[in-house]
Enzyme design. Structure first.
Site, PDB file in Angstrom:
ATOM      1  N   LYS A  61      -3.562  -1.642  15.690  1.00  0.00           N
ATOM      2  CA  LYS A  61      -3.116  -0.863  16.848  1.00  0.00           C
ATOM      3  C   LYS A  61      -4.282  -0.672  17.804  1.00  0.00           C
ATOM      4  O   LYS A  61      -5.431  -0.537  17.371  1.00  0.00           O
ATOM      5  CB  LYS A  61      -2.669   0.520  16.379  1.00  0.00           C
ATOM      6  CG  LYS A  61      -1.425   0.494  15.540  1.00  0.00           C
ATOM      7  CD  LYS A  61      -0.851   1.896  15.411  1.00  0.00           C
ATOM      8  CE  LYS A  61       0.461   1.867  14.684  1.00  0.00           C
ATOM      9  NZ  LYS A  61       0.352   2.210  13.267  1.00  0.00           N
TER      10      LYS A  61
ATOM     11  N   GLU B 284       0.819  -1.223   0.000  1.00  0.00           N
ATOM     12  CA  GLU B 284       0.000   0.000   0.000  1.00  0.00           C
ATOM     13  C   GLU B 284       0.853   1.274   0.000  1.00  0.00           C
ATOM     14  O   GLU B 284       2.069   1.215   0.238  1.00  0.00           O
ATOM     15  CB  GLU B 284      -0.951   0.014   1.199  1.00  0.00           C
ATOM     16  CG  GLU B 284      -0.242   0.099   2.541  1.00  0.00           C
ATOM     17  CD  GLU B 284      -1.106   0.715   3.642  1.00  0.00           C
ATOM     18  OE1 GLU B 284      -1.612   1.838   3.452  1.00  0.00           O
ATOM     19  OE2 GLU B 284      -1.260   0.074   4.698  1.00  0.00           O
TER      20      GLU B 284
ATOM     21  N   LYS C 219      -5.400  10.922   0.981  1.00  0.00           N
ATOM     22  CA  LYS C 219      -5.558   9.538   1.438  1.00  0.00           C
ATOM     23  C   LYS C 219      -6.801   8.994   0.738  1.00  0.00           C
ATOM     24  O   LYS C 219      -7.898   9.528   0.905  1.00  0.00           O
ATOM     25  CB  LYS C 219      -5.725   9.572   2.955  1.00  0.00           C
ATOM     26  CG  LYS C 219      -6.020   8.240   3.596  1.00  0.00           C
ATOM     27  CD  LYS C 219      -6.155   8.419   5.106  1.00  0.00           C
ATOM     28  CE  LYS C 219      -7.054   7.369   5.696  1.00  0.00           C
ATOM     29  NZ  LYS C 219      -7.479   7.692   7.065  1.00  0.00           N
TER      30      LYS C 219
ATOM     31  N   ASP D 228     -17.478   5.404  13.641  1.00  0.00           N
ATOM     32  CA  ASP D 228     -16.231   5.432  12.869  1.00  0.00           C
ATOM     33  C   ASP D 228     -15.666   4.018  12.737  1.00  0.00           C
ATOM     34  O   ASP D 228     -15.035   3.495  13.654  1.00  0.00           O
ATOM     35  CB  ASP D 228     -15.213   6.367  13.530  1.00  0.00           C
ATOM     36  CG  ASP D 228     -14.000   6.601  12.640  1.00  0.00           C
ATOM     37  OD1 ASP D 228     -13.863   5.891  11.618  1.00  0.00           O
ATOM     38  OD2 ASP D 228     -13.195   7.498  12.963  1.00  0.00           O
TER      39      ASP D 228
ATOM     40  N   SER E 135     -13.521   1.683   9.910  1.00  0.00           N
ATOM     41  CA  SER E 135     -12.733   1.800   8.682  1.00  0.00           C
ATOM     42  C   SER E 135     -13.348   1.033   7.518  1.00  0.00           C
ATOM     43  O   SER E 135     -13.851  -0.084   7.686  1.00  0.00           O
ATOM     44  CB  SER E 135     -11.326   1.266   8.930  1.00  0.00           C
ATOM     45  OG  SER E 135     -10.594   1.261   7.725  1.00  0.00           O
ATOM     46  N   ALA E 136     -13.257   1.636   6.333  1.00  0.00           N
ATOM     47  CA  ALA E 136     -13.694   0.952   5.104  1.00  0.00           C
ATOM     48  C   ALA E 136     -12.835  -0.285   4.826  1.00  0.00           C
ATOM     49  O   ALA E 136     -13.224  -1.138   4.021  1.00  0.00           O
ATOM     50  CB  ALA E 136     -13.635   1.919   3.919  1.00  0.00           C
ATOM     51  N   ASP E 137     -11.700  -0.407   5.507  1.00  0.00           N
ATOM     52  CA  ASP E 137     -10.866  -1.607   5.328  1.00  0.00           C
ATOM     53  C   ASP E 137     -11.653  -2.879   5.671  1.00  0.00           C
ATOM     54  O   ASP E 137     -11.469  -3.922   5.040  1.00  0.00           O
ATOM     55  CB  ASP E 137      -9.626  -1.567   6.250  1.00  0.00           C
ATOM     56  CG  ASP E 137      -8.636  -0.476   5.882  1.00  0.00           C
ATOM     57  OD1 ASP E 137      -8.814   0.181   4.840  1.00  0.00           O
ATOM     58  OD2 ASP E 137      -7.668  -0.288   6.663  1.00  0.00           O
TER      59      ASP E 137
ATOM     60  N   VAL F 294      -5.526   0.359   2.910  1.00  0.00           N
ATOM     61  CA  VAL F 294      -5.698  -1.093   2.779  1.00  0.00           C
ATOM     62  C   VAL F 294      -6.897  -1.382   1.876  1.00  0.00           C
ATOM     63  O   VAL F 294      -6.816  -2.222   0.965  1.00  0.00           O
ATOM     64  CB  VAL F 294      -5.870  -1.744   4.172  1.00  0.00           C
ATOM     65  CG1 VAL F 294      -6.327  -3.191   4.051  1.00  0.00           C
ATOM     66  CG2 VAL F 294      -4.562  -1.654   4.961  1.00  0.00           C
TER      67      VAL F 294
END
Ligand code: PSU
Ligand code: MN
Length: 304
Positions: free
Chosen positions: A160, A25, A87, A139, A141-143, A107
């Site tokens: 993390k 990435e 981003k 919130d 992540s779209a990951d 990602v």
């Protein structure tokens, strides 16, 4: 081939010949590390993939083109521009492509672009996930959504604990994403090898992981997450890192940071609060993941 996609010649050749390819990435380059360590790391990761028998394909959006495989100059451009490169998550792809803009791929978008060209394996540091407090902020992540729908095997060092790791695992379960621990029963927490949360499956060899992913492809399932614990000699003191993370999360809340800024803000704060130590751990775990990803890609190529 998709008309928005450019596959680098070396990557094209490898794909045509059924040779192993590992996607990498670029948000980690532009947003995840400072210059010049970001460029040095990105180039070294490519060398490691090559030395482990696979062809590296770093992914980014340049001039609106979805690029699979970058030149050294293109990697330097992304590293020098840093946060000035936007981003790019899934929702940004169409607009960046139409405007002819640059974007550093997360990602999610790296998986998407890898899958467009038929690349099955991708190595990174950490994935995005469900943020702490997501029960209020939503919130997530779209990951995670991408892992659910896109058939790419992602090798990472866990996530993390800027995230809520328990909720992240719940979400992955709901979405049908298997979480594999490489040589461990426990989800690694990026800077440390333990989080206290179990993974779904422990696997001890790249062959075993490749066989599971072959089955996943044959059954038309989505992505697979392989978590690879940071080697002990590079791991951080859990107390030190957890204190820094708690402080970073508190500052983000106090300053009202939200949306796509949240993750880069937290990553930068943690780095600031821990000096160079966290950066060195970060670099080493990416190398470690690249090695494993290449070995899995080699097994997959041999099995197909
Ligand atoms: N977590 C890390 N390092 C990173 C990222 C996340 O420990 O570099 C980057 C990755 O590119 C990841 C993205 O896909 O942040 C997730 O951003 P968000 O939480 O806004 O979805
Ligand atoms: Mn988010």
């Amino acid at each position: 081939m998709n008309r928005y996609l450019d596959v680098a010649p070396q990557v094209r050749q490898a794909l045509d010949a059924g040779q192993p390819v590992v996607a990498l990435e670029s948000t980690i380059i532009s947003h995840g590390m400072p210059y010049p360590q970001n460029v040095e790391t990105a180039l070294q990761v490519e060398r490691i993939v090559r030395d482990s028998g696979a062809v590296p394909a770093t992914v980014a959006i340049l001039g609106g083109r979805l690029k699979l495989g970058l030149t050294q100059q293109e990697i330097e451009h992304l590293g020098k521009k840093g946060q000035d490169v936007s981003k790019a998550s899934r929702r940004d792809l169409a607009v960046l492509a139409a405007r002819g803009a640059d974007g550093a791929t997360t990602v999610a978008t790296t998986m998407f672009i890898a899958a467009l060209a038929g690349v099955e394996v991708f190595a990174t540091g950490g994935i995005g996930g469900v943020h702490r407090g997501a029960e209020v902020t939503m919130d997530i992540s779209a990951d995670l959504e991408e892992l659910a729908r896109t058939p790419v095997l992602v090798v990472c060092a866990g996530a993390k604990s800027i995230l809520d790791l328990g909720l992240t695992l719940e979400y992955l379960e709901t979405k049908g994403v298997p979480v594999v621990g490489y040589g461990t029963d426990e989800l690694p927490a990026f800077y440390t090898s333990k989080s206290g949360y179990p993974v779904d499956y422990r696997m001890d060899t790249p062959e075993e992981i490749a066989a599971a992913f072959r089955a996943s492809r044959a059954l038309n399932l989505g992505g697979m997450l392989v978590t690879n614990p940071i080697p002990d000699q590079f791991a951080m003191d859990p107390q030190v890192i957890n204190r820094a993370i708690d402080e970073a999360v508190a500052q983000a809340t106090a300053q009202g940071i939200h949306g796509k800024q949240t993750t880069p803000f937290l990553l930068a704060k943690v780095k600031e609060l821990t000096g160079g130590d966290s950066l060195e751990s970060n670099i080493q775990l990416v190398y470690h993941n690249a090695r494993l990803a290449a070995r899995i890609a080699v097994c997959l190529a041999a099995q197909s």
